[in-house]
Each structure stands twice: as structure tokens, then as C-alpha cells.
Design an enzyme around this catalytic site. Structure first.
Site, PDB file in Angstrom:
ATOM      1  N   ASP A   1       0.815  -1.219   0.000  1.00 41.75           N
ATOM      2  CA  ASP A   1       0.000   0.000   0.000  1.00 41.75           C
ATOM      3  C   ASP A   1       0.845   1.264   0.000  1.00 41.75           C
ATOM      4  O   ASP A   1       0.390   2.308  -0.459  1.00 41.75           O
ATOM      5  CB  ASP A   1      -1.025   0.006   1.140  1.00 41.75           C
TER       6      ASP A   1
HETATM    7  C1  LAN Z   1       3.830  -0.446  10.051  1.00 39.68           C
HETATM    8  C2  LAN Z   1       3.625   0.952   9.661  1.00 39.68           C
HETATM    9  C3  LAN Z   1       2.947   1.157   8.350  1.00 39.68           C
HETATM   10  C4  LAN Z   1       2.007   0.034   8.008  1.00 39.68           C
HETATM   11  C5  LAN Z   1       0.983   0.395   6.903  1.00 39.68           C
HETATM   12  C6  LAN Z   1       1.618   0.918   5.642  1.00 39.68           C
HETATM   13  C7  LAN Z   1       0.048   1.481   7.430  1.00 39.68           C
HETATM   14  C8  LAN Z   1       0.162  -0.835   6.616  1.00 39.68           C
HETATM   15  O1  LAN Z   1      -0.883  -0.534   5.740  1.00 39.68           O
HETATM   16  C9  LAN Z   1       1.040  -1.998   6.202  1.00 39.68           C
HETATM   17  C10 LAN Z   1       2.012  -2.367   7.337  1.00 39.68           C
HETATM   18  C11 LAN Z   1       2.886  -1.212   7.819  1.00 39.68           C
HETATM   19  C12 LAN Z   1       4.012  -1.046   6.833  1.00 39.68           C
HETATM   20  C13 LAN Z   1       3.518  -1.484   9.174  1.00 39.68           C
HETATM   21  C14 LAN Z   1       3.903  -2.857   9.570  1.00 39.68           C
HETATM   22  C15 LAN Z   1       4.338  -3.086  11.022  1.00 39.68           C
HETATM   23  C16 LAN Z   1       5.117  -1.919  11.589  1.00 39.68           C
HETATM   24  C17 LAN Z   1       6.388  -1.731  10.788  1.00 39.68           C
HETATM   25  C18 LAN Z   1       4.223  -0.685  11.478  1.00 39.68           C
HETATM   26  C19 LAN Z   1       2.911  -0.792  12.227  1.00 39.68           C
HETATM   27  C20 LAN Z   1       5.044   0.338  12.220  1.00 39.68           C
HETATM   28  C21 LAN Z   1       5.710  -0.446  13.387  1.00 39.68           C
HETATM   29  C22 LAN Z   1       5.485  -1.943  13.082  1.00 39.68           C
HETATM   30  C23 LAN Z   1       6.675  -2.820  13.511  1.00 39.68           C
HETATM   31  C24 LAN Z   1       6.290  -4.267  13.394  1.00 39.68           C
HETATM   32  C25 LAN Z   1       7.097  -2.460  14.919  1.00 39.68           C
HETATM   33  C26 LAN Z   1       8.093  -3.383  15.500  1.00 39.68           C
HETATM   34  C27 LAN Z   1       7.412  -4.484  16.217  1.00 39.68           C
HETATM   35  C28 LAN Z   1       7.634  -5.773  16.047  1.00 39.68           C
HETATM   36  C29 LAN Z   1       6.624  -6.702  16.510  1.00 39.68           C
HETATM   37  C30 LAN Z   1       8.845  -6.306  15.407  1.00 39.68           C
END
Ligand code: LAN
Length: 728
Positions: A458
Site C-alpha cells: 500500500d
Molecule cells: C507499520 C507501519 C505502516 C504500516 C501500513 C503501511 C500502514 C500498513 O498498511 C502496512 C504495514 C505497515 C508497513 C507497518 C507494519 C508493522 C510496523 C512496521 C508498522 C505498524 C510500524 C511499526 C510496526 C513494527 C512491526 C514495529 C516493530 C514491532 C515488532 C513486533 C517487530
């Protein structure tokens, strides 16, 4: 300011003060890389004045004049843009705090402590301030995220952070936090990741940590549970964890660690039966209890495999391969790494492997700084190294939805935003893509910046839409040529699962049964990629927009992709009419996207039962005051639950956008919502922060502070365009 070390080294703790001088902080934007700087020298501070953005992030007064009060929704967009324009950073994007999770800063501070990195007094001070500000008022503990109830995970990690940055154990807030920690059972009741960190620090013995065998990396690809099939985040966290577990590596013992052994446990440290507590966990932390499959597997690994059957040659080979994979992750991201969780762990692993003076350790530490963020509460760690490309894409789209892209007033801002996206497009695949299990990314965009370089379905889609919109608007240059647009499309087309849905970073590589091996306890839906209405919709709308301008390029594949995707959206609708959201809270967020997907193939309220049921779902949850107010509890429970603090502008915007996309026939409820958004706008054009907006892995919330600008303006702008004659 060097850490205390028992064996001869310096014993100085970080200096810690009440507060820092907020007029001395600045955020530097280096083409999308963010770092915070504290300027102690008066002259240097004068030479580098604070910007509006700095002041806004720091909660300092902006002293902006009041704008002409908005009479119509479009005036409100105009006022919102007038404010938001002031926050655009030099390289063309918008920055923001990206906090929420309470387990990120601990990784960074532990990595600093372990690598003997001096912690400057202004960091130590503001970390203390942040954690004190975010302690739960009733019990002084911390949860998994800022709105969550106190858990052992949150409390033990942040308690240790505070001690490591120099807070004394007898500080009243520490006494209170410790009492809560002890009431929850103490550190033996913490989940796997906290046990891992405690073992690495030397606060606990490795026997308390469930096995993380690097040998899994040696499994042939066809094995159904081989790690290359896991969701990228769990895979990248497991990597340094497995390396350090295999070596049972422990940091040099420091005074403070010795002291922590007495503070965080209820039991007397020397008498703890470590192995017996591998599976001890407090119910507040046990969101996803381990399955009997995993428990049995762990039992075999601990009691038979590890002591009796674990050949050293294989273990060595596995460690070496894990180590190579860490190097590839570093190389592919120029040491930014996927997120600050694996970045902190890789810093520790590289320190263990390469020693304190290695380039790897230095560069990782440098890059880790880019995840730190200062707010009026203090210093925290963002969930990623920023939200750059993502928020920029949504800003452009909200201006487009208001029909303002051609207005010369906003051209400089939009042009800068376009330049940013041009600069941030990923131009090449990673080297040896298959070897390190990465997916094609050429032509894509990351969520944050190109250094991090992980394309997400996305993120590619939203950025691409924004680029196409602007480049097709008269007066804008074509910075990204057709070939680069085609590259983005080629990559987007790789994201579809057999079901028709899209996932986040990769397509699904294994079934959801893999959740049976989820060892993290605190998170759900973490082992593999799932199917998301949000991501699916973004890709559908990007492909549809592209096809309008380039009707011949891979036309048939795009048509088939879109049809399959929209059919999948229908199957994902819940009986109550809503869709479950995985990245925003929760049904409101995903229902907005799903209604947009349906509308993109002409299915709206009047002609589609799916669209109608989606709208009815939203309308039934509108509050008296015209707003919506879903709570993060929905994400955890899978049921729609209201937030106790009442209507939220972001949530209200999502619901209205969904209804307008679906051509909901009754304008009255929409008008009521629009009025609420307008009423909440401040005289200078801004909206204020309300409840947390985002989520991941079902249980952890994360802030998207710019959504209170981008989605409000989008809703207002769509309304203005759709009902040009209406005032509210
Ligand atoms: C994010 C941030 C953005 C998010 C969107 C683009 C909004 C979504 O549509 C797809 C997934 C994604 C890219 C995403 C995946 C997981 C993230 C990276 C996070 C929520 C920001 C932080 C999170 C990450 C997993 C944090 C670290 C935690 C662990 C469990 C390793």
C-alpha cells in the site's frame, strides 16, 4: 558520561537533570532522514533557528495569527492547509512522532548500554521525562503501548531503561513502578522478548528464555514452517535473537545490572529456578498464549535436543548463516534496518560478533538515532525511522480530493512533495534478493524512506497514486518518467495472493496455521502475512488510476487483478457489515477502504448489497454529536467497541470518507459529521491530538499524528467537491 562497569572501567552514570531547554532542540531533515540535535552553544543556537515544525513537535507556541473562520468545508480545508504547509520539511515531506509502542526505546537504550555508548545528559533527561509522563497514573507502570494497561513487559523494560539512564531506585516514581511490577509477579512473569533482553543484559540467566534455534535458518525452503515464510518483522527479529541465543551471549556485568537483579524480581536472585520460569507469564501479557504444539516443541528442544542432540558443527553453520543474513540486512538498508526492534538487536549481535570499534556497530548506532523523536513529553523511539512517504502521499491526495491541486496557492508545497516522492522511489531490487528472501521492490516506495527501502504494497500504491495525480495536473513537471511508473506497476502486480487479496511487505508464504508457532505471547497475527482490505484497496485504486492514463500497459493482468481483489473484499465482510482493520483502528478504518474498493468497480450503496451493508454498519455507529469513536479495544477483541473519550476527528473522517465513496444517499448524517470536524478546528487551522489512531499485530497501538490533518482535510474536501452548494 560513560556507563558504569564493574571490572575496572569507568563507573560514571549518565548525568540526569529535571529538564532540558526546549528552545535548544532542532530536528534536522537530511533528505528524509531525521535526527534531533541539542545545541548547547548560544551562538550556534542563534545560527540555527527553530522552525515552525520544530516548535510544533516540541509543543512550543507557534504564535500564528488566527485565520478567517471557515464558513464552508472548503474554507476549513484551506485553513488546514495554511497550517499544515508550515510543517512541511525542507525535503518536501511531513514528519511526526510515531510513538505508541512501549517496547522500542528499551531496545535502543539496552543497545547503548551493552555497547558502552555514552548517553548524553539531554537524552537521558528527556527519556526519563517521557517515561514518567507515560507511566499509568494509577499504578505507575507501563503497558504494551501508551493506552494499554500496565503489563510486565512494559513495566520491566521501561523500569530498566530508567535505571540505565540514571534514575535512582529510590525515586518515588520508581518505587511505585517497582511495586506494580512486583504485584504483577516480577520479571519472571515477563514475555519472551523481555526475557531475551534480560538475558542479554545479564539481569536474568539464559535458562529462562525459550529456545530460539538458529538451525531453523538451515531448513530447506520446502519445509512448511521454514523462517523465510514468516512475516518479515518476526523473521528479522528472530534473526539476531537466534544468533545471540545460540551463543548464550551476555554483556559485560555492570553495577547497575547487578543492582537490577535485586530490583525487578520478587524472588531472591540466587535462588531462582530459571528454567522453571520459561513459561511463566502474567495474564496481562499473555495476549496470544503459546499453543500446545509450541510448548511441546520447546520441551523437546530444551530437554532433549539442546543438551543431547545438538551437533556443534550444525550450530556453527547455523550461526554463520544467521550472521550472513544480518550482514545482508545491514547492507540492504545501509544499516537502517527494517525497524528499530531488529536494528537494536542487530546492534547487540554485531557488537557481540565484531567488537566495539567495528564499522557495523558504529553505523548501526548512528542509524538508530534516526528513530528517536522528541515531543513535549520527552524523548521516545518511533515505530520506524519515520512516516515520510506515507504521510506525504496522503497529504497530496487530500488536496486532490478537495480539487485544489491546480490552485497556484498550493503549487510550491505540492511541487516539493512531488520532488520528495521522486527522490524516494526505490530504483533497484536488493542484491541477491532471493538469497536473503526479499521480494521484488524496484519502482516501489517504502513507508518511511528509501534508505530503509522495504517496499510495502500500500505504500507503493499510495505514493504512486499521488505521483500520477500531480504529474497529470497541468503545471506540474514529469519528474518520474513512464518507465519508472511501469516499474512501480510491475512491482505492485507481484503483491496479489491467490485469494485476490494483498498483504503488506510480501505475498503470503505460509498458511495462518503458522500462528501455532507464535512465541511472542504479547502479539497476535505476527507469524505470517495476512490479507488486508486496507492494502488490497490501495493497490486496486492505484492500478485503476494507472489504467485510466495508460490503458494499454499490462491491461488484461490489471483487469483480472482488480476483479479478483474486489471479489475478495466481499468475502472479507463481517456479518455485521464492517471490515476488520489491521493497521488503523479498526472496523472504521478498514470499512472506509473496503467501500472505496467496491466503489472503484462501480459498486455503491444504491446498487450493491455489500456497499449498503458497509454503510449501514457505519451509520448505526454514528454518535449523537455526529462523530465516530472506535476504541483500540476493537482490534484486540474483534468486536466494535467505543472509545470512552467520545467522538474523534480522525475516526469521523474515515467513516465519512467511506460513506461518500459509497454514495450514501442521505446527506444529513454526513453533514453532521462534517460539522463536528469543522467545529474541532482551531482558529489557526490545526486540529488537536485525540486518541491513538493506529495498530499492528492486533494488540499494539501506534500513533499517526498527521492523520488529524490528512484525513480531516480529505473528508472536508470530498464533501466540498461532492456537494458544492452545501454549507454546514
Ligand atoms: C507499520 C507501519 C505502516 C504500516 C501500513 C503501511 C500502514 C500498513 O498498511 C502496512 C504495514 C505497515 C508497513 C507497518 C507494519 C508493522 C510496523 C512496521 C508498522 C505498524 C510500524 C511499526 C510496526 C513494527 C512491526 C514495529 C516493530 C514491532 C515488532 C513486533 C517487530
Amino acid at each position: 558520561d560513560v556507563h558504569g562497569a564493574v571490572n575496572g572501567h569507568a563507573t560514571k552514570r549518565p548525568r540526569i537533570e529535571d529538564r532540558t531547554d526546549y528552545s535548544r532542540w532542532r530536528m534536522r531533515d537530511d533528505e528524509g532522514r531525521h535526527t534531533w540535535h541539542y545545541i548547547e552553544d548560544d551562538q550556534a543556537a542563534k545560527d540555527w533557528p527553530q522552525t515552525h515544525a520544530d516548535k510544533y513537535y516540541l509543543g512550543l507556541p507557534l504564535e500564528l495569527s488566527e485565520l478567517k473562520p471557515a464558513k464552508k468545508p472548503l474554507d476549513a480545508v484551506w485553513n488546514g492547509l495554511t497550517f499544515f504547509e508550515k510543517l512541511q520539511l525542507p525535503s518536501g515531506h511531513w514528519g511526526c512522532e510515531y510513538g505508541g509502542p512501549m517496547f522500542l526505546l528499551p531496545g535502543v537504550v539496552f543497545a547503548w548500554h551493552i555497547t558502552k555508548t555514552p548517553i548524553p545528559w539531554y537524552y537521558a533527561t528527556e527519556i526519563k521525562n517521557y517515561l514518567f509522563a507515560r507511566a499509568n497514573p494509577e499504578d505507575g507502570g507501563w503497558g504494551l503501548h501508551i493506552e494499554g494497561e500496565s503489563s510486565v513487559f512494559g513495566t520491566v523494560l521501561n523500569y530498566m531503561v530508567l535505571r540505565l539512564v540514571g534514575v535512582e531506585a529510590d525515586h518515588p516514581k520508581m518505587v511505585k513502578a517497582r511495586a506494580t511490577l512486583h504485584k504483577l509477579g516480577g520479571a519472571t512473569h515477563s514475555p519472551h522478548w523481555a526475557k531475551f533482553y534480560m538475558a542479554v543484559l545479564g539481569v536474568a540467566k539464559w535458562d529462562i528464555v525459550n529456545p530460539v534455534p538458529p538451525e531453523l535458518w538451515l531448513l530447506p525452503d520446502w519445509v512448511p514452517f521454514a523462517p523465510w515464510r514468516w512475516w518479515i518483522h518476526i523473521r528479522q527479529v528472530y534473526l539476531p535473537m537466534s544468533y545471540l541465543w545460540s551463543k548464550r551471549w551476555q554483556a559485560e556485568e555492570t553495577e547497575i545490572v547487578v543492582s537490577l537483579r535485586k530490583e525487578v524480581f520478587v524472588e531472591d536472585w540466587d535462588s531462582i529456578n530459571w528454567a522453571a520460569h520459561r513459561n511463566t507469564i502474567h495474564p496481562n501479557d499473555n495476549y496470544h498464549p503459546k499453543t500446545w504444539v509450541l510448548n511441546s516443541l520447546n520441551w523437546v528442544l530444551v530437554n532433549i535436543w539442546d543438551p543431547l542432540l545438538r551437533p556443534k558443527i550444525v550450530a556453527d553453520k547455523a550461526e554463520a548463516w544467521a550472521s550472513d543474513l544480518i550482514d545482508m540486512e545491514n547492507k540492504n538498508t545501509d544499516y537502517s534496518n527494517l525497524a528499530p526492534v531488529n536494528a537494536a538487536m542487530n546492534t547487540i549481535a554485531c557488537f557481540a560478533r565484531d567488537g566495539p570499534d567495528a564499522f557495523s556497530v558504529k553505523r548501526l548506532k548512528e542509524r538508530l538515532e534516526e528513530a528517536l523523536w522528541l515531543t513535549q513529553e520527552g524523548l521516545l523511539c518511533n515505530g520506524t525511522n519515520g512516516v515520510q512517504s506515507w504521510d506525504t502521499a496522503f497529504t497530496i491526495q487530500s488536496i486532490m480530493d478537495a480539487g485544489l491541486t491546480e490552485d497556484p496557492r498550493w503549487r510550491p508545497m505540492l511541487l516539493n512533495a512531488l520532488k520528495f516522492l521522486d527522490d524516494q522511489q526505490i530504483r533497484e531490487n536488493v542484491q541477491d534478493q532471493d538469497k536473503c528472501y526479499r521480494q521484488q521492490r524496484k519502482g516501489g516506495w517504502a513507508f518511511s524512506n528509501k534508505d530503509q527501502g522495504y517496499a510495502v504494497s500500500d505504500c507503493v500504491a499510495e505514493a504512486l497514486k499521488s505521483v500520477i495525480i500531480l504529474q497529470k495536473t497541468p503545471g506540474f513537471p514529469t519528474l518520474i518518467d513512464d518507465q519508472r511508473i511501469f516499474d512501480a506497476i510491475d512491482t505492485l502486480l507481484t503483491y496479489q495472493n491467490p485469494s485476490g487479496a494483498c498483504s503488506s511487505y510480501e505475498t503470503q508464504r505460509a498458511g495462518t496455521w503458522m500462528e501455532a508457532l507464535n512465541a511472542a505471547e504479547v502479539f497476535g497475527h505476527i507469524m505470517v502475512e495476512y490479507e488486508y482490505p486496507e492494502c488490497t484497496t490501495a493497490v486496486v485504486t492505484a492500478l485503476s488510476l494507472f489504467s485510466k492514463h495508460w490503458p494499454d500497459y499490462r491491461a488484461k493482468e490489471i483487469r483480472v487483478f482488480v476483479d479478483k481483489a474486489v471479489s475478495w473484499i466481499k468475502t472479507a465482510q463481517r456479518p455485521h457489515g464492517g471490515w476488520y482493520g489491521s493497521w488503523g483502528i479498526c472496523f472504521t478504518y478498514a470499512t472506509m477502504f473496503a467501500l472505496e474498493s467496491l466503489a472503484s468497480t462501480g459498486e455503491t450503496y444504491p446498487n450493491s448489497k455489500y456497499s449498503k451493508r458497509g454503510c449501514d454498519f457505519l451509520i448505526a455507529r454514528q454518535r449523537q454529536d455526529g462523530g465516530w469513536s472506535e476504541s483500540y479495544k476493537s482490534c484486540e477483541t474483534g468486536e466494535y467497541i467505543e472509545h470512552p473519550t467520545g467522538s474523534q476527528v480522525v475516526m469521523t473522517s474515515w467513516a465519512l470518507i467511506g460513506l461518500m465513496k459509497a454514495d450514501y444517499p442521505d446527506i444529513e448524517p454526513i453533514k453532521k459529521g462534517i460539522k463536528l470536524i469543522m467545529d474541532r478546528q482551531q482558529p489557526n487551522g490545526e486540529w488537536l491530538q485525540e486518541a491513538i489512531e493506529g495498530v499492528f499485530n492486533k494488540s499494539c497501538m501506534i500513533s499517526y499524528p498527521n492523520y488529524k490533518f490528512t484525513f480531516t482535510m480529505k473528508a472536508l474536501g470530498m464533501f466540498a467537491k461532492k456537494y458544492p452548494k452545501e454549507t454546514v
